[in-house]
Design an enzyme around this catalytic site. Structure first.
Site, PDB file in Angstrom:
ATOM      1  N   CYS B 132       1.854 -53.328  53.104  1.00  7.94           N
ATOM      2  CA  CYS B 132       1.121 -53.521  51.919  1.00  7.94           C
ATOM      3  C   CYS B 132      -0.390 -52.843  52.243  1.00  7.94           C
ATOM      4  O   CYS B 132      -0.428 -52.009  53.446  1.00  7.94           O
ATOM      5  CB  CYS B 132       0.909 -55.247  52.049  1.00  7.94           C
ATOM      6  N   THR B 196      12.417 -51.364  53.037  1.00  7.21           N
ATOM      7  CA  THR B 196      12.967 -50.388  52.610  1.00  7.21           C
ATOM      8  C   THR B 196      12.230 -49.022  52.172  1.00  7.21           C
ATOM      9  O   THR B 196      11.130 -48.616  52.563  1.00  7.21           O
ATOM     10  CB  THR B 196      12.383 -51.330  51.381  1.00  7.21           C
ATOM     11  N   GLY B 247      18.354 -53.326  57.342  1.00  8.53           N
ATOM     12  CA  GLY B 247      18.954 -52.497  56.226  1.00  8.53           C
ATOM     13  C   GLY B 247      19.930 -51.944  55.875  1.00  8.53           C
ATOM     14  O   GLY B 247      21.233 -51.195  56.625  1.00  8.53           O
ATOM     15  N   GLY B 269      19.746 -58.339  53.565  1.00 13.72           N
ATOM     16  CA  GLY B 269      19.186 -58.330  52.348  1.00 13.72           C
ATOM     17  C   GLY B 269      19.869 -58.181  51.200  1.00 13.72           C
ATOM     18  O   GLY B 269      20.534 -58.960  50.897  1.00 13.72           O
TER      19      GLY B 269
END
Lengths: 311, 309
Positions: B132, B196, B247, B269
């Site tokens: 973030c 990501t 991933g 994911g």
């Protein structure tokens, strides 16, 4: 009812005009439960190069006597997923998730209903029209497309409608122009009490505005890009005005509702349409219902937090 | 011999090594229509923030070769909603729950961690989503800086004493081991590898980015080799540090790649978007692999990669 994953069988594959493929699927459990406006999310095969499902609203449901109802979807070729589906044959199996989303609400008393559709996005109006007619409502139709070849199965809509006005952008069928050019007059002429609209966002925004001016209740089925279709990815959100009547937070606020679970049908008066609408590239648009256009340029509300580029 | 799939990572006990990755499974409610949440090793819930976040403008995603780009902006209802609504429901399903915390300042991370600690719940562990921007440091992303990563981890560990804390690292750095070292020195109990990969796609017909936010995070099988490499790089240096590898995992083979590179558990994911039942299927495939190869304990496979000969 909650959605499930079904290995559906291709029951028929036909074409409407030059552009549209229709697949009827035997999907036990979905066919018997699905409501007009709901959709299914279809795997195009065990691909590793493009992995996401493609969402399709239900075009029609065919009751097969005591056998499970078949559901029919309709699409044009927009990318690798729809190309793969267009190569499907009878008896092929397709992995289908559904039924998904919240469909149209049906009038409680007899009402004059106007169905407004654009391009292949008009698909759910056929299933809706069948339901409304069964329930004894009057149906009128405005169907538009860029040209006569892209008017989706106008013949069937003509059969169910009292008034059926067609528009094409090039004037090759019906009135030259867009559905919104004839909408107000059609509503006045038919005494429309409820409007149901499906198509790309710019069309829906214009339809909603006209209906709000006329104080006619309008439900819109929107087309947003979605990754999952069942409520977890948060990519397909629509900004809605929400009225809060109680407590300290009384007044208006904005909520981001998921098209796939709170929609795809929304009250057109609640949707906050963005000012700038962009068409997405053809190969991406098959990830939205109807695949016409997507929203763009809407700014997050103040204090929205600053998220990372991902997630 | 029945293979034992149970694993323990720094006190985080999982019935099998396959979790749902944060942001791809909500808080489990939607997926529960398709499967029993007990069949998952665990659920890493969507990241939660101190106050509700409404997220980024749309379009928020586009499909790319073997994956997708997303820029959601952590749309979530906040930690209080999680504690009051989601966690009790998840606990009633007997799910093993990992909370994911996000924030735009160290203080926001600490306040959420404090709420979680004070609530004294059955939560099994906490993952820190540090990809973030830090509004107090010119929007630099925490996970891109060794010192900012350390500061978040240290500050959270100071208040969150009862749960194992996993730092989820970004692959978008010059050296993942450098950031990993910093997170571990600051007290991280384990690492989640990877978040990501930054990417971007352009719509040439409009000459605009395909995502309203411009850049996005790339996920899906396209990034799996990057995840395998990251797990390998970190495990080679700190073989005893528990790693949740993530991933692009779609299949058991994909998961086994990460496990053999050094992951003690894996998170699935993007595959959840396609199949809500992906996690138990991956776990079942790992069990089949173990049964076929006479492997009794999944821990035998962790880091079993043969590098010489």
């Amino acid at each position: 009812m909650s959605p499930s994953l079904v290995a559906a069988g291709v029951f028929s594959h036909k074409k409407y005009g030059e552009n549209y493929h229709a697949l009827a699927l035997v999907a036990p459990g979905i066919g018997a439960q699905v409501e007009p406006g709901q959709f299914i999310n279809v795997s195009c095969g065990p691909n590793r190069d493009f992995i996401l499902r493609r969402p399709f609203s239900i075009f029609r449901v065919h009751e097969q006597g005591s056998a499970p109802s078949t559901i029919e979807i309709v699409f044009d070729l927009r990318g690798p997923g729809t190309r793969q589906l267009a190569a499907m044959h009878i008896h092929d199996k397709i992995d289908v998730m559904g039924p998904l989303g919240v469909g149209f609400s049906i009038p409680q008393r007899k009402a004059k209903c106007l169905l407004v559709g654009g391009g292949v996005g008009a698909a759910p109006l056929f299933f809706l029209g069948d339901r409304l007619r069964k329930d004894g409502h009057r149906i009128d139709v405005v169907l538009g497309a860029r040209n006569a070849d892209h008017l989706l199965n106008a013949m069937d809509l003509r059969r169910m409608a009292s008034v059926c006005n067609l528009t094409t952008e090039d004037g090759s069928a019906g009135a030259r122009g867009r559905v919104t050019d004839v909408l107000a007059d059609t509503m006045d002429g038919c005494g429309t009490e409820v409007v149901y609209a499906c198509g790309p966002d710019p069309m829906l925004a214009a339809v909603a505005r006209i209906c709000m001016e006329k104080k006619v209740f309008v439900q819109v089925a929107v087309e947003e890009l979605m990754a999952c279709g069942y409520g977890v990815c948060m990519t397909c959100v629509m900004p809605l005005r929400e009225r809060r009547s109680k407590g300290a937070s009384a007044g208006r606020s904005v909520v981001y509702a998921r098209t796939c679970t709170e929609g795809p049908v929304f009250n057109g008066a609640q949707v906050i349409w963005s000012s700038g609408h962009e068409h997405v590239a053809q190969d991406q648009s098959e990830l939205s219902l109807g695949g016409g256009a997507v929203r763009a340029g809407l700014q997050p509300e103040a204090g929205a937090g600053h998220g990372p580029p991902g997630n | 011999m029945t293979p034992d799939l149970a694993v323990t990572l720094a006190g985080l006990r999982l019935a099998n090594p396959v979790l749902a990755a944060s942001g791809t499974f909500g808080a489990g409610r939607e997926a529960a229509a398709f499967l029993d949440l007990k069949a998952l090793g665990g659920v890493i819930v969507k990241s939660m923030t101190l106050t509700p976040w409404s997220g980024k403008p749309t379009p928020r995603m586009c499909e790319t070769p073997s994956g997708m780009l997303n820029a959601i902006g952590i749309q979530n209802k906040g930690v209080e909603h999680f504690l009051a609504e989601d966690l009790p429901w998840l606990s009633a399903q007997d799910a093993t729950v990992v909370a994911s915390i996000a924030g735009n300042s160290v203080d926001e991370f600490v306040k959420v961690a404090h709420r979680i600690e004070a609530a004294n719940t059955s939560l099994a562990a906490v993952e820190l989503n540090i990809s973030c921007p830090n509004l107090e440091d010119r929007n630099h992303i925490f996970a891109h800086s060794a010192s900012a990563t350390a500061e978040v981890v240290r500050s959270v560990k100071a208040v969150l004493r009862s749960k194992p804390v996993f730092a989820k690292l970004s692959p978008n750095v010059t050296s993942i081991p450098l950031i990993a070292e910093s997170a571990l020195e600051a007290g991280a109990d384990g690492l989640s590898l990877i978040n990501t990969v930054f990417g971007m796609a352009v719509d040439v017909s409009t000459r605009r980015p395909k995502l309203a936010g411009g850049m996005g995070g790339l996920s899906g099988p396209a990034i799996r080799p990057i995840a395998v490499r990251a797990v390998h790089e970190v495990h080679r240096l700190w073989p005893h540090v528990p790693i949740i590898g993530q991933g692009g995992v779609q299949t058991a083979t994909d998961a086994l790649e990460l496990i053999m590179a050094g992951a003690s558990a894996v998170a699935v994911g993007t595959a959840n978007f396609v199949d809500p039942g992906a996690c138990p299927k991956v776990a079942g495939g790992i069990r089949d692999y173990m049964a076929a190869g006479g492997v009794g304990d999944v821990a035998e496979l962790v880091g079993c990669l043969k590098l010489e000969g």
